[in-house]
Design a protein around this motif. Structure first.
Motif, PDB file in Angstrom:
ATOM      1  N   SER A 146      36.452   4.736  21.761  1.00  0.00           N
ATOM      2  CA  SER A 146      37.313   3.790  22.550  1.00  0.00           C
ATOM      3  C   SER A 146      37.234   4.160  23.971  1.00  0.00           C
ATOM      4  O   SER A 146      37.409   3.099  24.814  1.00  0.00           O
ATOM      5  N   THR A 147      36.927   5.249  24.504  1.00  0.00           N
ATOM      6  CA  THR A 147      36.924   5.704  26.028  1.00  0.00           C
ATOM      7  C   THR A 147      35.718   6.536  26.349  1.00  0.00           C
ATOM      8  O   THR A 147      35.768   7.531  26.756  1.00  0.00           O
ATOM      9  N   ALA A 181      35.704   1.662  30.505  1.00  0.00           N
ATOM     10  CA  ALA A 181      36.767   0.994  29.523  1.00  0.00           C
ATOM     11  C   ALA A 181      38.244   1.105  29.941  1.00  0.00           C
ATOM     12  O   ALA A 181      38.803   0.528  29.256  1.00  0.00           O
ATOM     13  N   HIS A 210      39.217  11.081  27.050  1.00  0.00           N
ATOM     14  CA  HIS A 210      39.232   9.636  27.567  1.00  0.00           C
ATOM     15  C   HIS A 210      38.036   9.330  28.656  1.00  0.00           C
ATOM     16  O   HIS A 210      38.315   8.392  29.083  1.00  0.00           O
TER      17      HIS A 210
END
Length: 237
Positions: A146-147, A181, A210
């Protein structure tokens, strides 16, 4: 990933360099390669523009590196002569990741480097080479799905001291690369960096950050020694 890994005010240590013409001839092919690249240290404030000597100003480059202070050294991506004036295209230290602009070669000091850092996201490894010769290879933690860690041709921005209580290690190595992102992170820009993994839980070889590249502290210490400001950092899938 830390946005402003520690306060930029605490790290500001601008170093003034006298303005002077660049010390070497404009390279015929300055584009980063596996064995060679060029860096540009800003000597006097200069606007980076969309085209050589023309177009919109993308960023005003100062002698002091943004956020972290110290000399502002950028990676050279290309070079051109326009109307008898030499220009170099440099990787900018701002979002979006990979943005570049043109500056007069007389406003920077050019230097050649044979060091190169490669982050391979598929193998989850970091390597450093000197003119193609392997100096270091180590496992790493990369960005979570997601990151994800941004891919592209980037460069070392600056070493950044950390508070004694920091979980990222005594120092981190900031990269002129920014998340694609995240628009912001913890109130600041989502800048990518190399930092220690030991106190953050996820094991080497995992995808859990992240966007930063986490490595063993001993690996980070070698990166800090072997990859000065402006060293090219290729992040590939």
């Amino acid at each position: 990933m830390r946005a402003r890994i520690v306060s930029a005010l605490l790290l500001s240590c601008a170093v003034a360099f006298p303005a002077a013409a660049h010390a070497v001839e404009l390279p015929a092919d300055p584009r980063p390669s596996p064995k060679s690249a060029w860096t540009a240290r800003v000597l006097t404030p200069v606007d980076a523009t969309r085209r050589p000597g023309a177009g919109a100003t993308l960023q005003t480059l100062e002698r002091s590196a943004p956020y972290w202070g110290g000399p502002n050294v950028l990676l050279v991506l290309d070079a051109k002569r326009v109307d008898e004036v030499d220009y170099v295209k440099v990787l900018l230290k701002r979002m979006p990741a990979g943005l570049a602009g043109w500056v007069s070669a007389d406003d920077v000091k050019l230097a050649r480097t044979t060091r190169r850092v490669v982050v391979d996201l598929s193998s989850r490894t970091v390597t450093i080479r000197e003119a193609g010769k392997l100096l270091l290879r180590a496992r790493a933690v990369i960005g979570a799905p997601s990151t994800p860690t941004p891919t592209g041709q980037f460069a070392v921005d600056a070493p950044v001291d950390q508070p004694a209580s920091a979980r990222l290690g005594r120092r981190v190595l900031a990269i002129a690369a920014y998340s694609r992102a995240l628009a912001r992170y913890q109130g600041g820009i989502p800048q990518t960096a190399f930092h220690a993994y030991e106190q953050l839980g996820a094991p080497l070889g995992s995808a859990a950050s992240h966007g930063c590249i986490r490595v063993a502290q001993k690996t980070l210490d070698r990166l800090l020694r072997l990859a000065p400001r402006g060293t090219p950092v290729l992040i590939r899938r």
